[in-house]
Motif scaffolding. Structure first.
Motif, PDB file in Angstrom:
ATOM      1  N   ILE A  70       0.989   2.785  -3.632  1.00  0.00           N
ATOM      2  CA  ILE A  70      -0.244   3.082  -4.360  1.00  0.00           C
ATOM      3  C   ILE A  70      -0.103   4.438  -5.048  1.00  0.00           C
ATOM      4  CG2 ILE A  70      -2.677   3.712  -4.067  1.00  0.00           C
ATOM      5  CD1 ILE A  70      -2.828   1.539  -1.892  1.00  0.00           C
ATOM      6  N   PRO A 102      -5.124  -4.334  -7.765  1.00  0.00           N
ATOM      7  CA  PRO A 102      -4.718  -4.120  -6.372  1.00  0.00           C
ATOM      8  C   PRO A 102      -4.631  -5.441  -5.609  1.00  0.00           C
ATOM      9  CG  PRO A 102      -6.372  -2.518  -7.009  1.00  0.00           C
ATOM     10  CD  PRO A 102      -6.280  -3.520  -8.128  1.00  0.00           C
ATOM     11  N   PRO A 161      -5.114   6.668  -4.865  1.00  0.00           N
ATOM     12  CA  PRO A 161      -5.790   6.251  -3.627  1.00  0.00           C
ATOM     13  C   PRO A 161      -7.201   5.701  -3.843  1.00  0.00           C
ATOM     14  CG  PRO A 161      -4.800   8.424  -3.360  1.00  0.00           C
ATOM     15  CD  PRO A 161      -4.676   8.054  -4.803  1.00  0.00           C
ATOM     16  N   GLU A 201       0.803  -1.217   0.000  1.00  0.00           N
ATOM     17  CA  GLU A 201       0.000   0.000   0.000  1.00  0.00           C
ATOM     18  C   GLU A 201       0.839   1.272   0.000  1.00  0.00           C
ATOM     19  OE1 GLU A 201      -2.926  -0.183   3.097  1.00  0.00           O
ATOM     20  OE2 GLU A 201      -4.057  -1.758   2.075  1.00  0.00           O
ATOM     21  N   LYS A 245      -6.541   2.201  -5.791  1.00  0.00           N
ATOM     22  CA  LYS A 245      -5.539   1.394  -5.067  1.00  0.00           C
ATOM     23  C   LYS A 245      -4.523   0.745  -6.007  1.00  0.00           C
ATOM     24  CE  LYS A 245      -7.661   1.765  -1.008  1.00  0.00           C
ATOM     25  NZ  LYS A 245      -7.561   3.034  -0.411  1.00  0.00           N
TER      26      LYS A 245
END
Length: 139
Positions: free
Chosen positions: A44, A94, A47, A41, A50
């Motif tokens: 990334i 993601p 946002p 994360e 992701k």
């Protein structure tokens, strides 16, 4: 005889961004390399969706290409990126690991030409492709 695998592994360990991105070798052969990084994360780029940033994918492809050069039978003592073109085909899913595979397809006395592709779990549809030119720095 020089152990090119050892040299390539030292190459990736010497690059701070490789450690920060959690890159690890998945394959190494003469003139080819495979490197992967887990989804994280911290990397990334969007946002909302992701999706991992293009910069992280670019670093993975560039490092994989350099490693492929260092494993080539005519490997140089050192290499550096002269030119790298990356085409982003789609966002990586993601949560999925991203794997890059590179191959040296032509080599001159001073330049190695490399192609690479990056994939998430869908190995039929690349996340990105790259072509590049790398220096051949002989001792």
């Amino acid at each position: 005889m020089v152990d090119k695998t050892k040299i390539a592994q030292q190459f990736i360990k010497a690059l701070p961004h490789s450690a920060a991105l959690g890159m690890e070798f998945i394959s190494l052969e003469d003139g080819t390399a495979g490197i992967a990084m887990d989804y994280d994360e911290r990397f990334i780029g969007d946002p909302e969706s992701k999706v991992i940033s293009g910069g992280a994918v670019s670093a993975l492809l560039d490092t994989c290409c350099g490693a492929a050069v260092l494993t080539h039978p005519k490997a140089p003592a050192r290499t550096a990126t002269m030119d790298l073109r990356i085409d982003y085909m789609r966002g990586a899913e993601p949560g999925q690991r991203i794997s890059a595979y590179a191959e040296v397809y032509h080599m001159t006395r001073s330049v190695a030409f490399v192609r690479a592709r990056a994939f998430d779990d869908d190995m039929e549809n690349p996340v990105a492709t790259a072509t590049g030119a790398f220096t051949m720095e002989h001792k």
